[in-house]
Design a protein around this motif. Structure first.
Motif, PDB file in Angstrom:
ATOM      1  N   PHE A  21       0.817  -1.209   0.000  1.00 48.68           N
ATOM      2  CA  PHE A  21       0.000   0.000   0.000  1.00 48.68           C
ATOM      3  C   PHE A  21       0.852   1.262   0.000  1.00 48.68           C
ATOM      4  CE2 PHE A  21      -2.255   3.356   2.340  1.00 48.68           C
ATOM      5  CZ  PHE A  21      -3.298   3.563   1.453  1.00 48.68           C
ATOM      6  N   ARG A  22       1.868   1.310   0.825  1.00 49.90           N
ATOM      7  CA  ARG A  22       2.714   2.499   0.922  1.00 49.90           C
ATOM      8  C   ARG A  22       3.632   2.653  -0.269  1.00 49.90           C
ATOM      9  NH1 ARG A  22       5.649   4.035   6.224  1.00 49.90           N
ATOM     10  NH2 ARG A  22       6.145   5.677   4.800  1.00 49.90           N
ATOM     11  N   GLY A  23       4.115   1.571  -0.847  1.00 53.15           N
ATOM     12  CA  GLY A  23       5.051   1.643  -1.953  1.00 53.15           C
ATOM     13  C   GLY A  23       6.416   2.070  -1.453  1.00 53.15           C
ATOM     14  N   SER A  24       7.372   2.090  -2.358  1.00 52.67           N
ATOM     15  CA  SER A  24       8.718   2.504  -1.974  1.00 52.67           C
ATOM     16  C   SER A  24       8.768   4.018  -1.889  1.00 52.67           C
ATOM     17  CB  SER A  24       9.729   1.991  -3.003  1.00 52.67           C
ATOM     18  OG  SER A  24       9.613   2.740  -4.197  1.00 52.67           O
ATOM     19  N   GLY A  25       9.830   4.528  -1.290  1.00 53.70           N
ATOM     20  CA  GLY A  25      10.030   5.965  -1.239  1.00 53.70           C
ATOM     21  C   GLY A  25      10.087   6.552  -2.632  1.00 53.70           C
ATOM     22  N   ASP A  26      10.734   5.839  -3.558  1.00 50.72           N
ATOM     23  CA  ASP A  26      10.821   6.322  -4.934  1.00 50.72           C
ATOM     24  C   ASP A  26       9.426   6.463  -5.542  1.00 50.72           C
ATOM     25  OD1 ASP A  26      13.558   6.194  -4.606  1.00 50.72           O
ATOM     26  OD2 ASP A  26      13.852   4.516  -5.979  1.00 50.72           O
ATOM     27  N   ASP A  27       8.568   5.472  -5.325  1.00 52.00           N
ATOM     28  CA  ASP A  27       7.205   5.526  -5.859  1.00 52.00           C
ATOM     29  C   ASP A  27       6.442   6.704  -5.271  1.00 52.00           C
ATOM     30  OD1 ASP A  27       7.672   3.221  -7.326  1.00 52.00           O
ATOM     31  OD2 ASP A  27       6.759   1.906  -5.830  1.00 52.00           O
ATOM     32  N   ARG A  28       6.579   6.916  -3.983  1.00 46.29           N
ATOM     33  CA  ARG A  28       5.904   8.039  -3.316  1.00 46.29           C
ATOM     34  C   ARG A  28       6.389   9.360  -3.888  1.00 46.29           C
ATOM     35  NH1 ARG A  28       6.759   7.894   2.703  1.00 46.29           N
ATOM     36  NH2 ARG A  28       5.267   9.597   2.666  1.00 46.29           N
ATOM     37  N   PHE A  29       7.697   9.469  -4.123  1.00 48.31           N
ATOM     38  CA  PHE A  29       8.261  10.702  -4.662  1.00 48.31           C
ATOM     39  C   PHE A  29       7.721  10.973  -6.062  1.00 48.31           C
ATOM     40  CE2 PHE A  29      11.727  13.383  -6.385  1.00 48.31           C
ATOM     41  CZ  PHE A  29      11.750  14.373  -5.407  1.00 48.31           C
ATOM     42  N   VAL A  30       7.648   9.955  -6.894  1.00 52.40           N
ATOM     43  CA  VAL A  30       7.138  10.113  -8.257  1.00 52.40           C
ATOM     44  C   VAL A  30       5.652  10.478  -8.226  1.00 52.40           C
ATOM     45  CG1 VAL A  30       6.632   8.890 -10.420  1.00 52.40           C
ATOM     46  CG2 VAL A  30       8.885   8.668  -9.346  1.00 52.40           C
ATOM     47  N   HIS A 113      11.532   9.336 -13.149  1.00 55.67           N
ATOM     48  CA  HIS A 113      10.417   9.693 -14.026  1.00 55.67           C
ATOM     49  C   HIS A 113      10.530  11.172 -14.368  1.00 55.67           C
ATOM     50  CE1 HIS A 113       6.375   9.518 -15.694  1.00 55.67           C
ATOM     51  NE2 HIS A 113       6.061  10.596 -15.002  1.00 55.67           N
ATOM     52  N   ASP A 114      10.351  11.503 -15.645  1.00 55.37           N
ATOM     53  CA  ASP A 114      10.416  12.896 -16.093  1.00 55.37           C
ATOM     54  C   ASP A 114      11.654  13.591 -15.501  1.00 55.37           C
ATOM     55  OD1 ASP A 114       8.149  12.563 -17.637  1.00 55.37           O
ATOM     56  OD2 ASP A 114       6.790  13.333 -16.103  1.00 55.37           O
ATOM     57  N   ALA A 115      11.466  14.639 -14.695  1.00 54.98           N
ATOM     58  CA  ALA A 115      12.587  15.419 -14.148  1.00 54.98           C
ATOM     59  C   ALA A 115      13.000  14.945 -12.759  1.00 54.98           C
ATOM     60  CB  ALA A 115      12.216  16.900 -14.112  1.00 54.98           C
ATOM     61  N   LEU A 116      12.523  13.776 -12.335  1.00 52.38           N
ATOM     62  CA  LEU A 116      12.781  13.273 -10.982  1.00 52.38           C
ATOM     63  C   LEU A 116      13.847  12.188 -10.965  1.00 52.38           C
ATOM     64  CD1 LEU A 116       9.074  13.024  -9.793  1.00 52.38           C
ATOM     65  CD2 LEU A 116      10.635  14.959  -9.536  1.00 52.38           C
ATOM     66  N   TYR A 117      14.746  12.286  -9.984  1.00 52.74           N
ATOM     67  CA  TYR A 117      15.867  11.364  -9.852  1.00 52.74           C
ATOM     68  C   TYR A 117      16.051  10.980  -8.392  1.00 52.74           C
ATOM     69  CZ  TYR A 117      17.116  13.095 -14.486  1.00 52.74           C
ATOM     70  OH  TYR A 117      17.109  13.428 -15.810  1.00 52.74           O
ATOM     71  N   SER A 118      16.493   9.754  -8.143  1.00 58.64           N
ATOM     72  CA  SER A 118      16.987   9.438  -6.797  1.00 58.64           C
ATOM     73  C   SER A 118      18.433   9.911  -6.779  1.00 58.64           C
ATOM     74  CB  SER A 118      16.859   7.952  -6.468  1.00 58.64           C
ATOM     75  OG  SER A 118      17.652   7.182  -7.330  1.00 58.64           O
ATOM     76  N   TRP A 119      18.936  10.257  -5.615  1.00 58.73           N
ATOM     77  CA  TRP A 119      20.240  10.901  -5.513  1.00 58.73           C
ATOM     78  C   TRP A 119      21.027  10.341  -4.326  1.00 58.73           C
ATOM     79  CZ3 TRP A 119      20.782  14.720  -1.387  1.00 58.73           C
ATOM     80  CH2 TRP A 119      22.058  15.278  -1.320  1.00 58.73           C
ATOM     81  N   MET A 120      22.305  10.147  -4.542  1.00 58.72           N
ATOM     82  CA  MET A 120      23.229   9.721  -3.474  1.00 58.72           C
ATOM     83  C   MET A 120      24.494  10.538  -3.644  1.00 58.72           C
ATOM     84  SD  MET A 120      24.121   7.673  -0.897  1.00 58.72           S
ATOM     85  CE  MET A 120      22.996   6.318  -0.920  1.00 58.72           C
ATOM     86  N   GLY A 121      24.944  11.135  -2.553  1.00 52.50           N
ATOM     87  CA  GLY A 121      26.205  11.879  -2.558  1.00 52.50           C
ATOM     88  C   GLY A 121      27.264  11.076  -1.839  1.00 52.50           C
ATOM     89  N   ARG A 122      28.507  11.211  -2.251  1.00 50.23           N
ATOM     90  CA  ARG A 122      29.614  10.523  -1.581  1.00 50.23           C
ATOM     91  C   ARG A 122      30.678  11.534  -1.248  1.00 50.23           C
ATOM     92  NH1 ARG A 122      28.569   7.843  -5.765  1.00 50.23           N
ATOM     93  NH2 ARG A 122      27.662   5.822  -5.885  1.00 50.23           N
ATOM     94  N   ARG A 123      31.103  11.531   0.011  1.00 45.52           N
ATOM     95  CA  ARG A 123      32.173  12.447   0.438  1.00 45.52           C
ATOM     96  C   ARG A 123      33.474  11.716   0.415  1.00 45.52           C
ATOM     97  NH1 ARG A 123      27.999  14.766   4.196  1.00 45.52           N
ATOM     98  NH2 ARG A 123      27.761  16.801   3.346  1.00 45.52           N
TER      99      ARG A 123
END
Length: 123
Positions: A21-30, A113-123
């Motif tokens: 029901f909740r879906g993944s965070g990515d799905d919620r963001f999209v 999707h479209d202009a949406l991306y998942s993002w990870m930064g590395r220091r």
């Protein structure tokens, strides 16, 4: 014993239903694309906002750098992660060789999707 097994089956079914029901965070963001875009368009270059809730999702910071709006959810091992909005296309190309002010990070993006991306930064 049968009652205990029944309780385990019920608990498993409820957990599975909650996950589906909740879906993944990515799905919620999209699914929240319109609200995410509305917030992103209000930011000017260099803006850094503190904690924000957008479409029911919590973010530690929302910022705009080099035309990319970052929706930072948190940090793992001192590396930030979350989502990005980039209507100009792949944010990696826009940020190639650029640093976020005071935050030297290598970025990786996955198109959602479209202009949406998942993002990870590395220091």
């Amino acid at each position: 014993m049968a009652a205990f097994f029944g309780v385990l089956v019920l608990a498993g079914a409820l957990t599975m239903a909650l996950v589906v029901f909740r879906g993944s965070g990515d799905d919620r963001f999209v699914r929240a694309a319109a609200e995410v875009e509305a917030v992103a368009r209000t930011l000017n270059e260099g803006d850094r906002l503190g904690p924000r809730t957008v479409a029911g999702m919590e973010f530690e910071e929302v910022s705009r750098e080099h035309g990319v709006v970052f929706f930072q959810q948190g940090e793992s091992a001192a590396s930030p992660y979350g989502y990005a909005w980039s209507p100009q296309g792949d944010p990696a190309g826009l940020l190639d060789g650029a640093e976020r002010p005071g935050d030297p990070v290598d970025h990786s993006f996955e198109h959602l999707h479209d202009a949406l991306y998942s993002w990870m930064g590395r220091r």
